[in-house]
Structures are given as structure tokens and as C-alpha cells.
Design an enzyme around this catalytic site. Structure first.
Site, PDB file in Angstrom:
ATOM      1  N   LEU A   1       0.835  -1.199   0.000  1.00  0.00           N
ATOM      2  CA  LEU A   1       0.000   0.000   0.000  1.00  0.00           C
ATOM      3  C   LEU A   1       0.874   1.254   0.000  1.00  0.00           C
ATOM      4  O   LEU A   1       0.685   2.196  -0.772  1.00  0.00           O
ATOM      5  CB  LEU A   1      -0.901  -0.035   1.244  1.00  0.00           C
ATOM      6  CG  LEU A   1      -1.945   1.057   1.342  1.00  0.00           C
ATOM      7  CD1 LEU A   1      -2.995   0.893   0.233  1.00  0.00           C
ATOM      8  CD2 LEU A   1      -2.633   1.015   2.707  1.00  0.00           C
ATOM      9  N   GLU A   2       1.878   1.232   0.878  1.00  0.00           N
ATOM     10  CA  GLU A   2       2.789   2.372   0.978  1.00  0.00           C
ATOM     11  C   GLU A   2       3.535   2.583  -0.337  1.00  0.00           C
ATOM     12  O   GLU A   2       3.688   3.713  -0.803  1.00  0.00           O
ATOM     13  CB  GLU A   2       3.806   2.134   2.101  1.00  0.00           C
ATOM     14  CG  GLU A   2       3.193   2.215   3.474  1.00  0.00           C
ATOM     15  CD  GLU A   2       4.033   1.521   4.555  1.00  0.00           C
ATOM     16  OE1 GLU A   2       3.720   1.685   5.735  1.00  0.00           O
ATOM     17  OE2 GLU A   2       5.011   0.793   4.196  1.00  0.00           O
ATOM     18  N   LEU A   3       3.990   1.488  -0.908  1.00  0.00           N
ATOM     19  CA  LEU A   3       4.739   1.583  -2.150  1.00  0.00           C
ATOM     20  C   LEU A   3       3.874   2.165  -3.253  1.00  0.00           C
ATOM     21  O   LEU A   3       4.304   3.090  -3.966  1.00  0.00           O
ATOM     22  CB  LEU A   3       5.248   0.192  -2.552  1.00  0.00           C
ATOM     23  CG  LEU A   3       6.005   0.122  -3.885  1.00  0.00           C
ATOM     24  CD1 LEU A   3       7.293   0.909  -3.800  1.00  0.00           C
ATOM     25  CD2 LEU A   3       6.298  -1.329  -4.266  1.00  0.00           C
TER      26      LEU A   3
END
Ligand SMILES: *[C@@H]1O[C@H](CO)[C@@H](O)[C@H](O)[C@H]1NC(C)=O
Ligand SMILES: *[C@@H]1O[C@H](CO)[C@@H](O)[C@H](O)[C@H]1NC(C)=O
Ligand SMILES: *[C@@H]1O[C@H](CO)[C@@H](O)[C@H](O)[C@H]1NC(C)=O
Ligand SMILES: *[C@@H]1O[C@H](CO)[C@@H](O)[C@H](O)[C@H]1NC(C)=O
Ligand SMILES: *[C@@H]1O[C@H](CO)[C@@H](O)[C@H](O)[C@H]1NC(C)=O
Ligand SMILES: *[C@@H]1O[C@H](CO)[C@@H](O)[C@H](O)[C@H]1NC(C)=O
Ligand SMILES: *[C@@H]1O[C@H](CO)[C@@H](O)[C@H](O)[C@H]1NC(C)=O
Ligand SMILES: *[C@@H]1O[C@H](CO)[C@@H](O)[C@H](O)[C@H]1NC(C)=O
Length: 589
Positions: free
Chosen positions: A491-493
Site C-alpha cells: 500500500l505504501e509503495l
């Protein structure tokens, strides 16, 4: 009264014949200073070992203060001393030795041996006056009876076709001691050459050349033998005879260069070198002059250190005629110099001639300077290249610290770094214990880690997006686990890549803690890989802060004016500063 007594005392000493250097010292006190003329080198005498030598007291010829015949009746007496290397002081000559004999202004040594070589001093003195001068006696060893390579005692120049009588030098002094003598002549050390020729013959003691020819030039040797007190004595003299051109025709100096239509090229800004070649006809050892003038002024008159002109050099000779060359050097030749009049002149007793040098300017190509400059530049470039390859990281960091700007001044983001990693993996340990600590406490970055900094209660997706957009960098610790779909890491990526690709001010940096096969990377990461920097952790090697890993990472992260302390906050705006403190308050609760 006392002085008078003292003088009388001195007189007594003098009369007792105790002449020595120490007396000279003593006489200083009685106002008699011995005037020392030093050593007269022209009066030095060179004889062969075993031959007769005689020394002439130079005081009667140089500096010509005295005439011997007038000395005889005066109170002055002539004395001879000797200065040997073994005795510091001058020793009076022991005239009782049978080889030494004083005769008028001469001192005879019959014969001289190598022990007799040295400095002889002749002194003229009375009770109130004293003068002395030295002459050197050189005794040389001779191999064989005749040696035409020996240094000549006399040089003689004889013009072609002219007549000349050669007399053995110093023969005339022999008339002083009553003696009969004989003279033997050699030419190139041969005696037979004097017969069977019309133009040259032996006549009495002399050689007569009726008509000078080239074969008559060369080295002549004469040996004079005589009887003295029942002893056979002799001495040898060497003459160097050269044939010279006859003194007929034009004897003016002839200027060969600068020639009539000769053009000297000079380089502006460089050193100009003007040559003047002159043929100087033979004129019986007369001194002939060559000189340069600049606007009718000699180099001496000009007194400009840019202009120099060394003495004329011998180039070639032909029976006494000489070609000589004199240079004029001009440093930093200027355009103004081009307007000046450069003239070479020559003079002798028969005439004067002068010739002007015509100059033409050439472009200055400083080959040497250029070569040197190029060499230095190349060396510098090579050095820079090596330095860059060894220290490029340091150089980039240094460059950034000088010229980079702190991003925090221009954006209103909260965090410097957002660290994205796969939870429950090897990487988690690395992120929480090493990466975070170094970034926060050593480098002073504000770091956002979702699990720590997010407030409970919000939706994970929204919070993640918000935090990522609040950060200047997204550091993704790549791991095989981050490929798992639906994880926080993915998700962060995705949030980061989206933000970056859509022109956001976020940059994504990849860190590889453990080697990961490219195939196992998520699709998004594989796509973005080429645009992203990947920094590899190399185990133990990367632990020290001076390691390549940290430097590379620092380079990718925003610039910090002070990178080593967390306590000193980067000067944020008042507003963000407040939120920062609020945040820490919240974290502590
Ligand atoms: C030396 O002096 C004597 C007399 O005092 C004189 O007759 C003689 O001519 C002088 N000689 C010279 C060379 O002066
Ligand atoms: C000593 O000699 C000098 C000349 O060198 C002369 O002038 C002087 O009168 C002489 N002195 C005596 C005392 O004869
Ligand atoms: C004699 O003089 C000539 C011309 O000056 C010179 O070349 C030669 O070397 C001289 N010879 C000796 C033995 O000095
Ligand atoms: C003779 O000429 C030579 C050069 O040829 C020179 O070195 C030497 O001093 C001269 N000798 C004399 C006695 O003038
Ligand atoms: C010196 O020579 C001359 C002739 O030249 C002679 O008359 C005289 O006797 C000689 N004297 C001595 C001392 O030999
Ligand atoms: C000169 O004298 C030496 C020694 O007295 C002798 O050996 C030599 O033969 C003599 N030379 C001549 C030419 O008489
Ligand atoms: C040098 O002197 C000559 C003759 O005396 C004169 O003609 C010439 O103009 C002078 N040159 C300069 C530059 O003074
Ligand atoms: C100077 O030399 C040249 C030849 O180089 C000659 O023609 C000219 O007459 C000479 N001038 C004088 C003044 O001697």
C-alpha cells in the site's frame, strides 16, 4: 725622545740584517708600513725542472716606481724573500746556496728544481720606507728533450710573404752573467727542417724567415746552453708561430649580418634574438669592436634590463682574419620595439661600418608554455578523475552541503523520510533498530513509521496516503514479503509511486537489505525500478556511519544543514514546529 730611541733600536735591528716578515710587523709601529703590491701574475716564470730560472723584480717594470741605477746610490736596498707552503711567514733567501745568485734586479736559480717552485717576493726598503711585490716560479716536469705540445712562452704572428727574425726569448738577459753560450733550434721538435730551404735559415743564435710561408708556422723550441763556474746550464723556450694574412687591401670591418635584404623575424611578446656577424680582418692583435645600438643608443646607455648583449663570440678564423658574432637579446618584444632602430656597428683602426636590422613581427605561439599548460591540465584532470572515482560520494555530499538547499524551507511537509517495510520480516528488525535510529539520532531526520506514528482509529488507507504525502522521501526496504498483496508495505509503495509519478514532490528510494530476486518483486516496483535508486546493505561492511551505504543514503535524502544532531531542529516554520511538538506529545501519551 722615546720615539727616537725606539727608531734607533729599530735601525739597529735592520742593520743586523734580521729582515723577515716579523720585522715588517715591528716596523709598523715605527710608522714604516710595507706597501704590498701583491703578486704580479704577468711576471710569473715557467721553467723546466733542471733548467736555469731567473726572476726579475717587477718593481722596476711594474708598477714602475723605481729605476735600478738610481737605487744603487740611494739608501734603498733590494731584498728577496720566499713564501713557501710549509712556512707561514716569508723567509729570507739564503744566498749562500750555490744555486742562488742575486744579480742587480734579478734572482738567478741555477738550476731550478721542483722544490724551488713557489712565490718569491722582492722588497725595496730603507728605514722609513718599504715596498714589496711577489712573482711566481713554476717548475714543470718534462718528458723527453722537446715537447711541442707544451704551453708556449711566446705567441708570434707573421704575415705571409714578410720577413721576420726569431730570437730565443730571454736570451738577452744571459749577457748579465759573463758566459759563452749556444742555441739549438727545433721546429715541431725537429732540427733537420732548417736546411735546404731558401726562405728560412739559422743565423747565429736566431732563425731568420725571409719569406713567410704556411709551412713555417708552428711550434719552435729553442734551448740555450752555457757554462757557468764550470757547470753546464741550459734553459728552454717555446714559441708558437702563426701565419697571418698580409696587411694589404681593405682592412675595414665587414658586416655580414644584418645583410642588405635580410629580415629578422621576431615574435611579439617573446624573446627576440638578433645576430650580428662581422668579419674582422687581422690587424696585429688590435682590439676591434662590435656593438648593437637601439635608436642610436648602446645597450649600456639604454640601461633597460630587457635588452642584453653579451660579448662577441669567435665563429671562425682564417690566418688571423676572424668572423665574430654578437647577439642582442630583447625580452618581451613589444609592438613599440618594432618601431625602433636596431643597428649593428663594428670598428677598428681602419674604419667603421654599420648595418640596420629589418624586423618583421610574427604571431606569438608559446609552444613551451602551451605544452606545459596542457601537461598540467591533463595531470590535473587525471588527478580529478581518480579523486572523483575514489571519493565521489564524499564529493557529492560536500557539493550538496555547499550548494544544495534545504527542502524544508520550500515545502510544508512534516516528515523527511517515510520508511516502508514488510512487517514480521528480517527487514523489520533492521528498520526499527538500525535504519530508524541512524536517520533520527545520527542524521537528524524526522522519520515517519506508520505503525508508530499513525493514530489509532483512522482508516489505514487514508492515513497511509496522508503520511506518504507528508513526507519528502519514501524509503522502501525491498523484501520478498513486500510482494505480498494486500499488505501495508504494498500500500505504501503504491502510494509513493503514485505520488511520485503524478508530479508530487516525493521521491522514492529503494534499500535492499537482503538480495532479492528481481522476479519476486511486485509489478509496480519492477516497472519503477529504472527510475529509482537502489542502495544495497552489505552486512557488517555497511554498519559504520562512514560506509558507502550511509553516504549513498544521505545523498538520496533531503539535505540537512546539520546532519549529526537530532536536538538541533532544522529551522522549520513556526507552524510546523508546533505540530511537531504536538506530535511528540501525542507519541509520549
Ligand atoms: C753615486 O754617488 C757617487 C758619489 O756619491 C757619484 O759619484 C755617482 O755618480 C753616483 N752614481 C749614480 C749611479 O748615481
Ligand atoms: C727611503 O726611500 C724613499 C723612497 O722610496 C725616500 O723618499 C726616503 O727619503 C728614503 N728615506 C731615507 C731615510 O733614506
Ligand atoms: C698555436 O697558435 C694557434 C693559433 O693561435 C693555436 O691554434 C694552437 O693551438 C697554438 N699551439 C699551441 C701549442 O699552443
Ligand atoms: C698564446 O696564445 C694562447 C692562445 O692561442 C694563449 O692561451 C696563451 O696565453 C698565449 N701565450 C702568451 C704567452 O701570450
Ligand atoms: C767577460 O767577458 C768578456 C768578453 O765578453 C771578457 O773580456 C771578460 O774577461 C769576461 N770576464 C770574466 C770574469 O769571465
Ligand atoms: C740541458 O741540461 C740538462 C741537465 O743539465 C741536460 O740533461 C740536457 O741534455 C741539456 N739539454 C741541452 C739541449 O743541452
Ligand atoms: C640615429 O642617428 C642617425 C645619424 O646620426 C640619424 O639619421 C637617425 O635619425 C637617428 N635615429 C634615431 C632613431 O634617433
Ligand atoms: C659598409 O660595408 C658595406 C658592405 O657590407 C660596404 O658596401 C660599405 O661601403 C661599407 N660602408 C662603410 C662606411 O665602410
Amino acid at each position: 725622545m722615546i720615539l727616537l730611541v725606539f727608531r734607533l733600536l729599530c735601525l739597529c735591528i735592520l742593520l743586523m740584517g734580521g729582515f723577515s716578515a716579523s720585522v715588517t710587523q715591528a716596523t709598523l709601529q715605527s710608522d714604516v708600513q710595507c706597501y704590498d703590491w701583491g703578486v704580479w701574475s704577468e711576471g710569473s716564470v715557467r721553467v723546466y725542472d733542471g733548467e736555469v730560472a731567473w726572476l726579475y723584480c717587477p718593481l722596476f717594470s711594474h708598477p714602475t716606481l723605481y729605476i735600478y741605477s738610481q737605487i744603487q746610490n740611494s739608501s734603498l736596498s733590494l731584498l728577496w724573500y720566499r713564501h713557501t707552503h710549509t712556512h707561514e711567514l716569508e723567509q729570507p733567501i739564503n744566498l749562500k746556496l750555490h744555486t742562488l745568485h742575486k744579480d742587480r734586479e734579478y734572482l738567478w736559480i741555477q738550476p731550478a728544481t721542483e722544490q724551488d717552485a713557489g712565490l718569491y717576493i722582492c722588497m725595496l726598503r730603507n728605514i722609513s720606507s718599504c715596498v714589496k711585490i711577489g712573482v711566481e716560479l713554476e717548475v714543470i716536469h718534462r718528458d723527453g728533450e722537446c715537447d711541442f705540445r707544451a704551453r708556449p712562452h711566446l705567441n708570434i704572428s707573421i704575415p705571409f710573404q714578410s720577413e721576420r727574425t726569431l730570437t730565443c726569448p730571454d736570451l738577452h738577459t744571459l749577457t748579465l752573467p759573463n758566459s759563452t753560450h749556444s742555441v739549438t733550434w727545433y721546429h715541431w721538435c725537429r732540427t733537420d727542417g732548417f736546411w735546404f730551404t731558401m726562405d728560412r735559415e739559422l743565423k747565429g743564435d736566431d732563425v731568420v724567415i725571409y719569406r713567410m710561408l704556411d709551412p713555417y708556422a708552428g711550434v719552435y723550441t729553442c734551448v740555450v746552453s752555457y757554462q757557468m763556474n764550470g757547470r753546464m746550464l741550459n734553459f728552454t723556450r717555446t714559441l708558437n708561430v702563426t701565419a697571418v694574412v698580409a696587411d694589404i687591401g681593405n682592412k675595414e670591418p665587414l658586416i655580414l649580418n644584418p645583410a642588405k635584404d635580410q629580415i629578422y623575424s621576431v615574435t611579439l611578446g617573446g624573446r627576440a634574438e638578433l645576430s650580428c656577424r662581422v668579419k674582422l680582418p687581422y690587424l696585429n692583435d688590435e682590439k676591434q669592436e662590435i656593438w648593437w645600438t637601439i635608436d642610436n643608443k648602446t645597450v649600456e646607455q639604454l640601461a633597460d634590463s630587457r635588452f642584453t648583449s653579451p660579448e662577441a663570440e669567435f665563429v671562425s678564423g682564417y690566418y688571423g682574419d676572424q668572423i665574430k658574432e654578437r647577439f642582442l637579446y630583447v625580452m618581451d618584444f613589444s609592438a613599440d620595439d618594432l618601431q625602433r632602430e636596431f643597428q649593428c656597428s663594428a670598428r677598428n683602426s681602419r674604419g667603421f661600418n654599420t648595418s640596420r636590422a629589418v624586423l618583421k613581427a610574427e604571431l606569438y605561439v608559446p609552444t613551451l608554455e602551451l605544452g606545459c599548460g596542457l601537461g598540467v591540465t591533463l595531470a590535473l584532470m587525471l588527478m580529478m578523475f581518480v579523486i572523483y572515482h575514489v571519493f565521489w560520494l564524499e564529493l557529492l555530499l560536500l557539493y550538496r552541503s555547499w550548494f544544495g538547499s534545504d527542502e524544508s524551507y520550500t515545502d510544508d511537509k512534516k516528515y523527511d523520510v517515510y520508511i516502508s517495510y514488510a512487517r514480521n520480516s528480517e527487514e523489520e528488525e533492521f528498520v526499527l533498530s538500525t535504519l530508524r535510529r541512524v536517520l533520527e539520532t545520527e542524521f537528524g531526520y524526522s522519520v515517519c513509521i506508520f505503525d508508530r506514528d499513525s493514530l489509532p482509529g483512522g482508516t489505514i488507507t487514508d492515513d497511509t496516503l496522508r503520511f506518504v504525502s507528508q513526507s519528502r522521501r519514501l524509503v522502501v526496504v525491498v523484501s520478498p514479503c513486500s510482494a505480498v498483496h494486500g499488505t501495508q508495505a504494498l500500500l505504501e509503495l503504491q502510494a509513493g509511486l503514485t505520488s511520485m509519478l503524478h508530479g508530487g514532490s516525493l521521491r522514492v528510494v529503494l534499500i535492499q537489505f537482503k538480495p532479492v530476486r528481481r522476479q519476486s518483486w511486485v509489478k509496480e516496483l519492477r516497472r519503477a525500478r529504472l527510475a529509482l535508486t537502489l542502495i544495497r546493505w552489505q552486512g557488517e561492511k555497511s554498519v559504520p556511519l562512514s560506509s558507502r551505504f550511509w553516504k549513498q543514503l544521505q545523498l538520496e535524502l533531503p539535505m540537512r544543514s546539520n546532519t549529526h544532531h537530532t536536538d538541533t531542529h532544522t529551522p522549520l516554520t513556526e507552524n510546523t514546529h508546533n505540530t511537531d511538538t504536538q506530535l511528540t506529545d501525542i507519541k509520549q501519551t
